[in-house]
Design a protein around this motif. Structure first.
Motif, PDB file in Angstrom:
ATOM      1  N   ALA A  41      -7.068  -3.373   3.305  1.00 25.56           N
ATOM      2  CA  ALA A  41      -6.893  -1.935   3.070  1.00 25.56           C
ATOM      3  C   ALA A  41      -5.834  -1.357   4.001  1.00 25.56           C
ATOM      4  O   ALA A  41      -4.989  -0.553   3.577  1.00 25.56           O
ATOM      5  CB  ALA A  41      -8.218  -1.218   3.266  1.00 25.56           C
ATOM      6  N   LEU A  42      -5.855  -1.740   5.256  1.00 28.45           N
ATOM      7  CA  LEU A  42      -4.864  -1.240   6.207  1.00 28.45           C
ATOM      8  C   LEU A  42      -3.456  -1.655   5.785  1.00 28.45           C
ATOM      9  O   LEU A  42      -2.513  -0.858   5.866  1.00 28.45           O
ATOM     10  CB  LEU A  42      -5.168  -1.755   7.608  1.00 28.45           C
ATOM     11  N   ALA A  43      -3.324  -2.891   5.306  1.00 32.94           N
ATOM     12  CA  ALA A  43      -2.014  -3.362   4.851  1.00 32.94           C
ATOM     13  C   ALA A  43      -1.561  -2.614   3.605  1.00 32.94           C
ATOM     14  O   ALA A  43      -0.371  -2.316   3.440  1.00 32.94           O
ATOM     15  CB  ALA A  43      -2.073  -4.863   4.566  1.00 32.94           C
ATOM     16  N   ALA A  44      -2.507  -2.280   2.723  1.00 30.54           N
ATOM     17  CA  ALA A  44      -2.161  -1.548   1.505  1.00 30.54           C
ATOM     18  C   ALA A  44      -1.709  -0.130   1.827  1.00 30.54           C
ATOM     19  O   ALA A  44      -0.713   0.367   1.270  1.00 30.54           O
ATOM     20  CB  ALA A  44      -3.355  -1.523   0.554  1.00 30.54           C
ATOM     21  N   VAL A  45      -2.429   0.549   2.708  1.00 31.90           N
ATOM     22  CA  VAL A  45      -2.049   1.912   3.102  1.00 31.90           C
ATOM     23  C   VAL A  45      -0.656   1.898   3.736  1.00 31.90           C
ATOM     24  O   VAL A  45       0.192   2.748   3.436  1.00 31.90           O
ATOM     25  CB  VAL A  45      -3.099   2.503   4.063  1.00 31.90           C
TER      26      VAL A  45
ATOM     27  N   GLU B 252     -12.949   2.957   3.396  1.00 38.88           N
ATOM     28  CA  GLU B 252     -12.656   4.369   3.644  1.00 38.88           C
ATOM     29  C   GLU B 252     -11.851   4.454   4.942  1.00 38.88           C
ATOM     30  O   GLU B 252     -12.302   3.984   5.990  1.00 38.88           O
ATOM     31  CB  GLU B 252     -13.942   5.186   3.758  1.00 38.88           C
ATOM     32  N   THR B 253     -10.646   5.007   4.854  1.00 35.30           N
ATOM     33  CA  THR B 253      -9.762   5.056   6.017  1.00 35.30           C
ATOM     34  C   THR B 253      -9.246   6.466   6.256  1.00 35.30           C
ATOM     35  O   THR B 253      -9.238   7.316   5.363  1.00 35.30           O
ATOM     36  CB  THR B 253      -8.546   4.117   5.832  1.00 35.30           C
TER      37      THR B 253
ATOM     38  N   GLU C  51      -9.860   0.462  -3.071  1.00 36.06           N
ATOM     39  CA  GLU C  51     -10.795  -0.419  -3.773  1.00 36.06           C
ATOM     40  C   GLU C  51     -10.267  -1.844  -3.749  1.00 36.06           C
ATOM     41  O   GLU C  51      -9.081  -2.073  -4.029  1.00 36.06           O
ATOM     42  CB  GLU C  51     -10.998   0.086  -5.201  1.00 36.06           C
ATOM     43  N   ILE C  52     -11.146  -2.775  -3.431  1.00 33.89           N
ATOM     44  CA  ILE C  52     -10.749  -4.160  -3.191  1.00 33.89           C
ATOM     45  C   ILE C  52     -11.733  -5.108  -3.850  1.00 33.89           C
ATOM     46  O   ILE C  52     -12.948  -4.908  -3.782  1.00 33.89           O
ATOM     47  CB  ILE C  52     -10.693  -4.451  -1.670  1.00 33.89           C
ATOM     48  N   LYS C  53     -11.203  -6.150  -4.494  1.00 35.51           N
ATOM     49  CA  LYS C  53     -12.015  -7.235  -5.021  1.00 35.51           C
ATOM     50  C   LYS C  53     -12.033  -8.378  -4.002  1.00 35.51           C
ATOM     51  O   LYS C  53     -10.982  -8.810  -3.506  1.00 35.51           O
ATOM     52  CB  LYS C  53     -11.423  -7.743  -6.341  1.00 35.51           C
ATOM     53  N   LEU C  54     -13.228  -8.874  -3.701  1.00 39.43           N
ATOM     54  CA  LEU C  54     -13.368  -9.998  -2.780  1.00 39.43           C
ATOM     55  C   LEU C  54     -13.407 -11.277  -3.610  1.00 39.43           C
ATOM     56  O   LEU C  54     -14.462 -11.807  -3.939  1.00 39.43           O
ATOM     57  CB  LEU C  54     -14.633  -9.830  -1.938  1.00 39.43           C
TER      58      LEU C  54
ATOM     59  N   ALA D   3     -10.168   2.461  10.011  1.00 36.89           N
ATOM     60  CA  ALA D   3     -11.187   2.249   8.985  1.00 36.89           C
ATOM     61  C   ALA D   3     -12.503   2.841   9.454  1.00 36.89           C
ATOM     62  O   ALA D   3     -12.986   2.539  10.544  1.00 36.89           O
ATOM     63  CB  ALA D   3     -11.348   0.764   8.699  1.00 36.89           C
ATOM     64  N   VAL D   4     -13.083   3.693   8.622  1.00 42.18           N
ATOM     65  CA  VAL D   4     -14.390   4.274   8.924  1.00 42.18           C
ATOM     66  C   VAL D   4     -15.497   3.333   8.512  1.00 42.18           C
ATOM     67  O   VAL D   4     -16.563   3.297   9.135  1.00 42.18           O
ATOM     68  CB  VAL D   4     -14.533   5.638   8.210  1.00 42.18           C
ATOM     69  N   GLY D   5     -15.265   2.541   7.456  1.00 40.36           N
ATOM     70  CA  GLY D   5     -16.262   1.587   7.021  1.00 40.36           C
ATOM     71  C   GLY D   5     -15.966   1.056   5.634  1.00 40.36           C
ATOM     72  O   GLY D   5     -14.986   1.446   4.987  1.00 40.36           O
TER      73      GLY D   5
END
Length: 498
Positions: free
Chosen positions: A261-265, A214-215, A278-281, A224-226
């Motif tokens: 996520a930061l790179a995607a945004v 969540e950003t 949403e991310i798969k690890l 990033a909030v978390g």
């Protein structure tokens, strides 16, 4: 204070959280919709839908963007808007376009349009250099059958412009691919009357657990909030069965998810947005599943608020007004918060619930609880009042009774919140066990929302099929998810096949 224009909404949780955030901050809003009845149907009996508490409620064809822009400009000349927003994915590109047209704060229409299309997102992230799955964009089954050989089975089949996991399926062979095409081809228009693209996205099936980040982006800086856990079940569909915030990850996994996520945004060029990525690890490292340029659904924003004190709905309002959101964490006494969803496992009519001791297997043939883990509504089943749609995030926009985005927080009646008798099997209800209050009174429980008896349900095939949810907190550590699973295992819906 500010005056916001809200263009459509989900009718689930965000349809309440956004108006609440607006009014609590001292602002007002005008609500613009093409179909007022869509919201009137979702209101609990004897009550007004929160969206209809707007300063003005106006109607216009919100699906005709070229005509909508000059119309909103005329409204702006009279009503003077300070910002524009929506919680509904299907209208986020239009909202961004309106903001640009009026010179109001907001993300670029181009970046939002890209993020709202799964195929364009995948291509943009690839161009930005983010590692991702093998994929192909196909128009029609013949092309998809050829592309599937290159992507490789098993793969994931996704319509490019639907929400809530609708028609998303694991595909193991060409016969299943053909079946998936037939199903989605029979659904040419989404719940809001918009013609959808015939294109589908085929992706390599990724391994590993899924999380979301969540950003909040403001002034070119994304924070990033978390990270939120996600549990997924319902194969071959991918149904979100629960979430926990914060995710039970180690520091390295958390940092890797956040960095991705930061790179995607950034890769999508998003700014001035609350985003849910949403991310798969995977064993090969984090891989982006999708980026949603709006606050998370499924009441994830409430999980975040219970733990951190940060109001992501409020942040969305601030951004629409061009103001920097307050992202300072506050002591809440809660270390983790989780939500789990009750899923129907068969077609029929919901007759009621039984609540008792945890069954020996912890499950039942009607309830699915998966251990690991916003704003659609394309629902295709009958609900009270004769409404029948197809989308995400609204209990008349989406669930077989309770909305996913959904799960309709404070609403009761018309299939949105069950307040009838909940009794142990074979026993008379005690005072404590009557109604949802019996469960809500248990330690750690934050919310219990169950669909009313009488709702016709279908076995869940996407995130629009929830019967309800339980939300719980842990004040000592990361045990909220286990607490929710324990409670869900004691709730057994009675579904009559008729």
């Amino acid at each position: 204070m500010g005056h916001l224009l809200m263009v459509e909404s989900w009718v689930g949780a965000m349809s309440r959280l956004l108006p609440r955030a607006i009014t609590e901050a001292g602002h007002t809003f005008t609500f613009l919709t093409r179909d007022l009845q869509h919201y009137l149907r979702s209101a609990p009996e004897g009550a007004e839908h929160p969206l209809l508490g707007a300063r003005h409620v106006l109607t216009a064809d919100t699906n005709d963007v070229p005509a909508l822009l000059p119309h909103v400009a005329d409204l702006h000349a009279v009503l003077r808007f300070d910002g524009v927003l929506s919680s509904c994915d299907y209208y986020l590109p239009a909202v961004a376009g309106i903001a640009e047209h009026l010179g109001l704060p907001g993300p670029s229409a181009r970046s939002v349009t890209t993020a709202c299309r799964k195929d364009r997102t995948r291509r943009a992230l690839e161009a930005a250099g983010l590692p991702g799955p093998r994929f192909a964009v196909c128009d029609g089954f013949p092309a998809a059958a050829v592309a599937a050989q290159e992507v490789g089975y098993p793969l994931v089949f996704k319509p490019v412009d639907l929400c809530a996991g609708m028609f998303v399926r694991r595909i193991d062979d060409e016969a299943q691919l053909a079946e998936a095409h037939r199903a989605v081809d029979a659904f040419p228009v989404n719940a809001r009357g918009q013609l959808r693209s015939p294109a589908v996205l085929l992706e390599e099936l990724l391994d590993g657990p899924e999380v979301s980040v969540e950003t909040v982006s403001f002034g070119g800086v994304t924070r990033a909030v978390g990270v939120t856990d996600k549990s997924v079940g319902g194969a071959p569909a991918f149904i979100e069965t629960g979430h926990m915030f914060p995710a039970g990850l180690g520091s390295q996994e958390t940092a890797a998810a956040v960095d991705t996520a930061l790179a995607a945004v950034a890769g999508l060029g998003l700014d001035q947005v609350v985003a849910h990525t949403e991310i798969k690890l995977t064993t090969a490292g984090p891989r982006v599943v999708e980026v949603n340029p709006r606050p998370a659904g499924n009441r994830i924003t409430e999980l975040v608020r219970h733990v951190t004190g940060i109001d992501l709905a409020g942040a969305c309002v601030d951004l629409a007004l061009g103001r920097e959101p307050d992202l300072a964490t506050r002591a809440t006494g809660v270390r983790s918060a989780a939500i789990g969803f009750l899923l129907p496992g068969e077609d029929g009519v919901l007759e009621g619930y039984e609540v008792g001791q945890r069954r020996p297997d912890g499950l039942s043939e009607v309830v699915e609880v998966v251990e690991v883990v916003e704003d659609s509504e394309d629902k295709r089943v009958a609900v009270p009042g004769g409404a029948s749609e197809g989308g995400h995030g609204e209990a008349l926009d989406d669930a077989h009774g309770v909305a996913p985005d959904g799960v309709s927080g404070d609403v009761r009646g018309r299939g949105l919140g069950y307040a009838g008798p909940v009794t142990p099997a074979g026993e008379a209800a005690t005072e404590e066990q009557s109604g949802v209050a019996g469960l809500e009174a248990l330690p750690g429980v934050l919310e219990v929302r169950l669909a009313e008896p009488g709702v016709r349900v279908r076995a869940a095939g996407d995130n629009n099929g929830y019967l309800g949810h339980i939300m719980a907190a842990d004040t000592e550590g990361g045990g909220a998810r286990d607490r929710v699973a324990e409670l869900l295992a004691t709730v057994r819906p009675r579904v009559a096949a008729r």
